[in-house]
Design a protein around this motif. Structure first.
Motif, PDB file in Angstrom:
ATOM      1  N   LEU A 362       0.804  -1.070   0.007  1.00  0.00           N
ATOM      2  CA  LEU A 362       0.213   0.461   0.284  1.00  0.00           C
ATOM      3  C   LEU A 362       1.226   1.295  -0.024  1.00  0.00           C
ATOM      4  CD1 LEU A 362      -2.776  -1.123   2.763  1.00  0.00           C
ATOM      5  CD2 LEU A 362      -2.836  -1.251   0.478  1.00  0.00           C
ATOM      6  N   ASN A 365       2.305   1.322  -3.442  1.00  0.00           N
ATOM      7  CA  ASN A 365       1.373   1.768  -4.251  1.00  0.00           C
ATOM      8  C   ASN A 365       1.001   3.340  -4.346  1.00  0.00           C
ATOM      9  OD1 ASN A 365      -0.809   0.938  -6.371  1.00  0.00           O
ATOM     10  ND2 ASN A 365      -1.659   2.526  -4.981  1.00  0.00           N
ATOM     11  N   PHE A 411      -8.171  -4.307  -8.289  1.00  0.00           N
ATOM     12  CA  PHE A 411      -7.938  -5.242  -7.015  1.00  0.00           C
ATOM     13  C   PHE A 411      -7.451  -6.594  -7.610  1.00  0.00           C
ATOM     14  CE2 PHE A 411      -9.758  -1.822  -3.951  1.00  0.00           C
ATOM     15  CZ  PHE A 411      -8.788  -2.215  -2.659  1.00  0.00           C
ATOM     16  N   LEU A 432      -1.492  -4.790  -5.910  1.00  0.00           N
ATOM     17  CA  LEU A 432      -3.210  -4.457  -5.274  1.00  0.00           C
ATOM     18  C   LEU A 432      -4.469  -6.123  -5.070  1.00  0.00           C
ATOM     19  CD1 LEU A 432      -3.919  -0.883  -6.349  1.00  0.00           C
ATOM     20  CD2 LEU A 432      -3.304  -1.723  -4.115  1.00  0.00           C
ATOM     21  N   LYS A 436      -5.319  -7.636  -1.869  1.00  0.00           N
ATOM     22  CA  LYS A 436      -6.488  -7.999  -1.088  1.00  0.00           C
ATOM     23  C   LYS A 436      -6.776  -9.760  -0.904  1.00  0.00           C
ATOM     24  CE  LYS A 436     -11.583  -8.574  -3.577  1.00  0.00           C
ATOM     25  NZ  LYS A 436     -12.034  -7.922  -4.518  1.00  0.00           N
ATOM     26  N   VAL A 448     -11.368   0.949  -0.727  1.00  0.00           N
ATOM     27  CA  VAL A 448     -10.313   2.325  -1.366  1.00  0.00           C
ATOM     28  C   VAL A 448     -11.550   3.455  -1.571  1.00  0.00           C
ATOM     29  CG1 VAL A 448     -10.580   1.360  -4.038  1.00  0.00           C
ATOM     30  CG2 VAL A 448      -9.053   3.585  -3.255  1.00  0.00           C
ATOM     31  N   PHE A 458      -6.487   4.217   1.089  1.00  0.00           N
ATOM     32  CA  PHE A 458      -6.840   2.548   1.130  1.00  0.00           C
ATOM     33  C   PHE A 458      -6.822   2.535   2.727  1.00  0.00           C
ATOM     34  CE2 PHE A 458      -4.565   2.924  -2.745  1.00  0.00           C
ATOM     35  CZ  PHE A 458      -5.109   2.215  -3.810  1.00  0.00           C
TER      36      PHE A 458
END
Length: 466
Positions: A362, A365, A411, A432, A436, A448, A458
């Motif tokens: 996360l 990203n 995702f 992602l 998940k 999100v 997120f």
């Protein structure tokens, strides 16, 4: 404690197979139930039509007998031989409820019935019929029944169904009135109701059997698909293992060449810079391929159910601080500021490696899609939901944001909103998807919230025990 501890989590392919199997079960069941319903309706309709035809034939036969008898004895009636006893001229049959001979003026000439008290009702119901040769009709009359009691000694009246047919009476070439004959059909209607209940019960029983058979059929139909998916999983896992070894060799070779170049620099500076730059490109590509292989291997293990959670108790605040400190080069490369908002001590019982991997995905990203000089915030907190403890992990950036229509797709595996930009930033579209899967393996969810140009947040929520 994280949900699902010490057990293998349901894999994604199993979820797909289950959903597909239930859809097939629903389709097979609907088709079988449709045929079953049509069969039940057709069977009941044929039974009802057969019973009605039998009643009408029986009624018409009675009517013809009565009509012939009246016509044969009309001369004697004119001679007044029956005079005051005319109502007893015909003995009513066991299968017959009543008969009435009504003249052209509507007056009763002759009649009799098996049950007392229905004559006036029947004559009122027959008013206006006239001479008819059409199909019999049904009428309902109130009859006394001793099956029901009111106030212990009173009789309750109930409405009974009768099937009535009529014929025009002629004698000596002239119309002498209309003959009506009725039969009690309440027993036949009760039989039809019982048949409907029995047929409905059998239909329900067979419907349950249809659902069970449909489930077995769908399970059998999914066997080849499940085998194909299993082969695909094995291929991905085997390919990932096979790729890891040559990639490790390539990385070691590139690092060795780099160390050798540093130990014995080339006299030609341009050539030296070119070789250094080329080695750097090769190293970056090998690193990217290594990450991709690692991601594919994790997803393959997760899909096959071989991935297990390694549960331990640890301080998530301290682990998150160490992880963010290790990502310092990532922040510095884009001049991104970061902030950790968490309790001084946050003890959780879970898989530390997977939770930190989720956090790294996360944060990475967020940094990729944030402009220089912006802030990435990491929040760790304990929440209460319906009386249960929940660990909340939030990563908030001030980046480019995600369009609303793309927020559910991000995702998915290998999905990238802007493929050119994502490749330039070094993404493969798996981060992602892995995040998940980790959240799901821990029994949690990931969501999100984002707006274009205003950044993204997120939020991961994972149930934990006391």
């Amino acid at each position: 404690m994280l949900r699902g501890k010490d057990r293998r989590k349901g894999s994604l392919h199993n979820d797909v197979i289950k959903r597909t199997r239930w859809r097939l079960t629903a389709q097979y069941s609907a088709l079988l139930l449709l045929f079953l319903g049509l069969f039940a309706a057709a069977a009941y309709s044929l039974f009802q039509q057969s019973a009605r035809s039998e009643r009408e034939n029986k009624l018409n036969a009675l009517l013809d007998d009565e009509l012939r008898f009246v016509q044969e004895n009309y001369g004697n009636m004119r001679a007044n031989q029956f005079n005051d006893k005319k109502d007893n001229s015909f003995e009513i049959g066991a299968d017959q409820a009543f008969y009435y001979w009504v003249d052209q003026q509507g007056s009763l000439v002759l009649g009799n019935e098996s049950q007392s008290g229905i004559r006036s009702q029947a004559l009122r119901a027959l008013e206006g019929w006239g001479a008819r040769d059409d199909k019999p009709r049904k009428v309902k009359l109130e009859t006394q029944s001793r099956l029901f009691f009111r106030d212990h000694d009173g009789q309750q009246e109930e409405r009974t169904s009768f099937l009535v047919a009529s014929r025009e009476l002629t004698a000596a070439g002239r119309n002498i009135g209309t003959l009506y004959v009725g039969v009690d059909i309440s027993a036949q209607e009760e039989m039809l109701r019982t048949a409907a209940l029995v047929l409905g019960g059998l239909t329900l029983l067979f419907a349950v059997a249809c659902v069970f058979v449909s489930h077995l059929m769908s399970k059998r139909a999914m066997i080849p698909i499940a085998q194909s998916l299993a082969r695909q999983r094995e291929f991905v896992a085997d390919a990932s293992h096979e790729l890891r070894t040559p990639l490790s060799v390539l990385m070691s070779s590139i690092e060795t060449l780099g160390m050798r170049r540093q130990a014995a620099p080339n006299e030609n500076e341009d050539e030296d810079r070119f070789e250094t730059r080329t080695l750097g490109y090769m190293k970056d590509e090998v690193k990217g391929m290594t990450r991709l292989v690692g991601d594919l291997l994790y997803l393959a293990r997760s899909d096959s159910g071989a991935e297990q959670l390694q549960l331990t108790q640890f301080d998530l605040r301290a682990s998150a601080e160490r992880t963010l400190h290790g990502l310092a080069p990532l922040f510095e490369a884009k001049q991104i500021l970061h902030d950790l908002d968490a309790p001084d001590k946050l003890l959780v019982y879970g898989d530390e490696q997977r939770l930190l991997q989720l956090l790294v995905i996360l944060v990475d990203n967020a940094v990729k899609y944030s402009p220089s000089g912006t802030l990435v915030r990491v929040k760790l907190a304990e929440e209460k939901q319906r009386g249960h403890r929940v660990l909340a992990i939030a990563v908030i950036d001030q980046g480019i944001g995600i369009p609303a229509e793309e927020q559910e797709k991000i995702f998915e595996r290998f999905y990238r909103e802007d493929k050119t930009r994502s490749r330039h930033l070094g993404g493969h579209g798996l981060g992602l998807a892995i995040a998940k899967r980790i959240a799901a393996a821990c029994g949690g969810t990931i969501q999100v919230a984002s707006r274009l140009g205003q950044g993204s947040a997120f939020i991961v929520r994972i149930p934990i025990s006391a």
